[in-house]
Design an enzyme around this catalytic site. Structure first.
Site, PDB file in Angstrom:
ATOM      1  N   LEU A  79      30.448  41.669  40.189  1.00  9.87           N
ATOM      2  CA  LEU A  79      31.614  42.889  39.909  1.00  9.87           C
ATOM      3  C   LEU A  79      33.065  42.025  40.160  1.00  9.87           C
ATOM      4  CD1 LEU A  79      29.617  45.330  41.855  1.00  9.87           C
ATOM      5  CD2 LEU A  79      29.669  45.197  39.556  1.00  9.87           C
ATOM      6  N   GLU A  80      33.804  41.932  39.047  1.00 12.71           N
ATOM      7  CA  GLU A  80      34.989  41.341  39.185  1.00 12.71           C
ATOM      8  C   GLU A  80      36.007  42.248  39.014  1.00 12.71           C
ATOM      9  OE1 GLU A  80      37.400  37.326  37.572  1.00 12.71           O
ATOM     10  OE2 GLU A  80      35.545  37.799  36.907  1.00 12.71           O
ATOM     11  N   CYS A  81      36.917  42.320  39.996  1.00 17.35           N
ATOM     12  CA  CYS A  81      38.081  43.262  39.896  1.00 17.35           C
ATOM     13  C   CYS A  81      37.718  44.703  39.948  1.00 17.35           C
ATOM     14  CB  CYS A  81      39.082  42.720  38.911  1.00 17.35           C
ATOM     15  SG  CYS A  81      39.535  41.292  39.008  1.00 17.35           S
TER      16      CYS A  81
END
Length: 122
Positions: free
Chosen positions: A24-26
């Site tokens: 889960l990025e940004c």
């Protein structure tokens, strides 16, 4: 709203498909925490997604303060400032190679002079 719901749905579908981990990025921290809580077998790894995920990723160069140019992503925390020391070490290395002081005799392997004499004789 639709994008947030879609991320949750996608995470659940990925888990159902058998993935073992989801990055889960940004993703906003509350949403990342919620997704992590909804999953039963897959783990979550956060990159700028808050501390509610199962694990964290931070690029080593960012963590050590090795990046230059002034840009620093919001989710980066520098735990050291080694960038200038590394640049200095490379500059010193280049200078030593260029001036012939590296590698020095103590940085090389030895061979018996008699062996070299035989090789030169052919």
């Amino acid at each position: 709203m639709d994008a947030a719901k879609r991320i949750v749905e996608d995470a659940l579908k990925l888990e159902e498909a058998g993935v073992f981990s989801i990055t889960l990025e940004c993703v906003p921290a509350p949403l990342a925490t919620y997704i992590t809580e909804q999953l039963t077998t897959a783990t979550t790894i956060g990159i700028g997604a808050g501390n509610g995920t199962d694990g964290q990723v931070l690029v080593c160069q960012d963590l050590l303060g090795m990046t230059t140019g002034g840009f620093k992503p919001k989710f980066v925390r520098q735990f050291a400032q080694v960038g200038e020391a590394i640049k200095g070490a490379y500059a010193d290395y280049i200078a030593a190679v260029n001036d012939g002081s590296f590698p020095a005799k103590e940085n090389t392997f030895k061979i018996d002079d008699a062996v070299m004499d035989e090789i030169r004789k052919g």
